[in-house]
Design an enzyme around this catalytic site. Structure first.
Site, PDB file in Angstrom:
ATOM      1  CB  SER A  26     -73.059  -6.452 -14.236  1.00 39.91           C
ATOM      2  OG  SER A  26     -74.183  -5.640 -13.977  1.00 39.91           O
ATOM      3  CG  ASN A  27     -77.328  -8.117 -17.985  1.00 39.64           C
ATOM      4  OD1 ASN A  27     -76.643  -8.840 -18.697  1.00 39.64           O
ATOM      5  ND2 ASN A  27     -78.351  -8.560 -17.312  1.00 39.64           N
TER       6      ASN A  27
END
Ligand code: CTP
Ligand code: CA
Length: 228
Positions: free
Chosen positions: A33-34
């Site tokens: 994810s970010n």
């Protein structure tokens, strides 16, 4: 339920905001994810609503809880692909679309059905590019006003302008996340907004709520101007 507030500069407009970091599954317990608190996207959704718009908030993984406002339609998504589908489903009658989400650029080629067990000393994960949601929307653009975000670490102006052109955007909101007060998870931001002709708004360190209001005011003026 929706839209009892019918006045304001965005009255009668449909605004779609995306927020959060997409989740790209490796297996049922792991993902890529970010960083994304969701705060900027949430501020945009609340500000658009306060300006009279009918608002849909499409949120991926966020550190903060999304606003619990019965007048903001909340759609939870996981991956970039889910976000792409949720956005394109609402594209036809959307007036303003704002992509504040941190979309993963790559996802694992294979997502395992069951938990991957540890084995050798090294492990290689093969990643494939996700669909660039904004770029796809830029190609389908008709009446929609498209706003992108660019979170950069240095050379923000250069990269933001490049993305504006490449993705056929109406506005891009650029910030340098390496600068104190503009990073992830903060309640403040320092942004510069560009259109195809260059800089249109340069804000000092202000709250994300203020950034949201100013960006939406600009969009409202331009959308109204286009109708004249
Ligand atoms: N974006 C998108 N779909 C993707 C990647 C990005 O819609 N698969 C959107 C983001 O929501 C943001 C804008 O594009 O509004 C810019 O994202 P950014 O990550 O800064 O740009 P990229 O084109 O992915 O380039 P890079 O990460 O290499 O800087
Ligand atoms: Ca990216």
């Amino acid at each position: 339920l929706q839209n009892d507030k019918k006045s304001g500069p965005l009255a009668g407009k449909k605004v779609v905001v995306t927020a959060g970091g997409t989740v790209e599954r490796i297996d049922p317990v792991r993902y890529i994810s970010n960083d994304s608190s969701g705060k900027m996207g949430f501020a945009l959704a609340r500000a658009a609503r306060a300006m009279g718009a009918q608002v849909t908030l499409i949120a991926a993984r966020t550190d903060e809880a999304p606003p619990r406002d019965a007048d903001i339609e909340l759609v939870r998504v996981e991956s970039a692909q889910d976000m792409y589908e949720a956005v394109t489903d609402r594209w036809a009658d959307c007036d303003i679309l704002i992509k504040a989400a941190a979309v993963a650029d790559y996802r694992p080629r294979h997502s395992a059905e069951s938990k991957i067990k540890k084995s050798g000393d090294t492990m290689t994960l093969e990643l494939v590019k996700t669909t660039d949601i904004l770029e796809s929307l830029g190609k389908m653009k008709d009446k929609q006003f498209l706003i992108g975000f660019a979170a950069e670490t240095g050379n923000a102006e250069y990269y933001a302008k490049d993305k504006l052109v490449r993705k056929n955007l109406d506005l891009i909101v650029a910030n340098d996340v390496a600068v104190e007060g503009a990073g992830f998870g903060t309640d403040t931001n320092i942004v510069s907004v560009y259109d195809a002709n260059g800089l249109v708004l340069d804000l000092p360190l202000v709250s994300k709520d203020e950034v949201a209001r100013r960006v939406l005011q600009l969009a409202a003026e331009r959308v109204a101007g286009a109708l004249l």
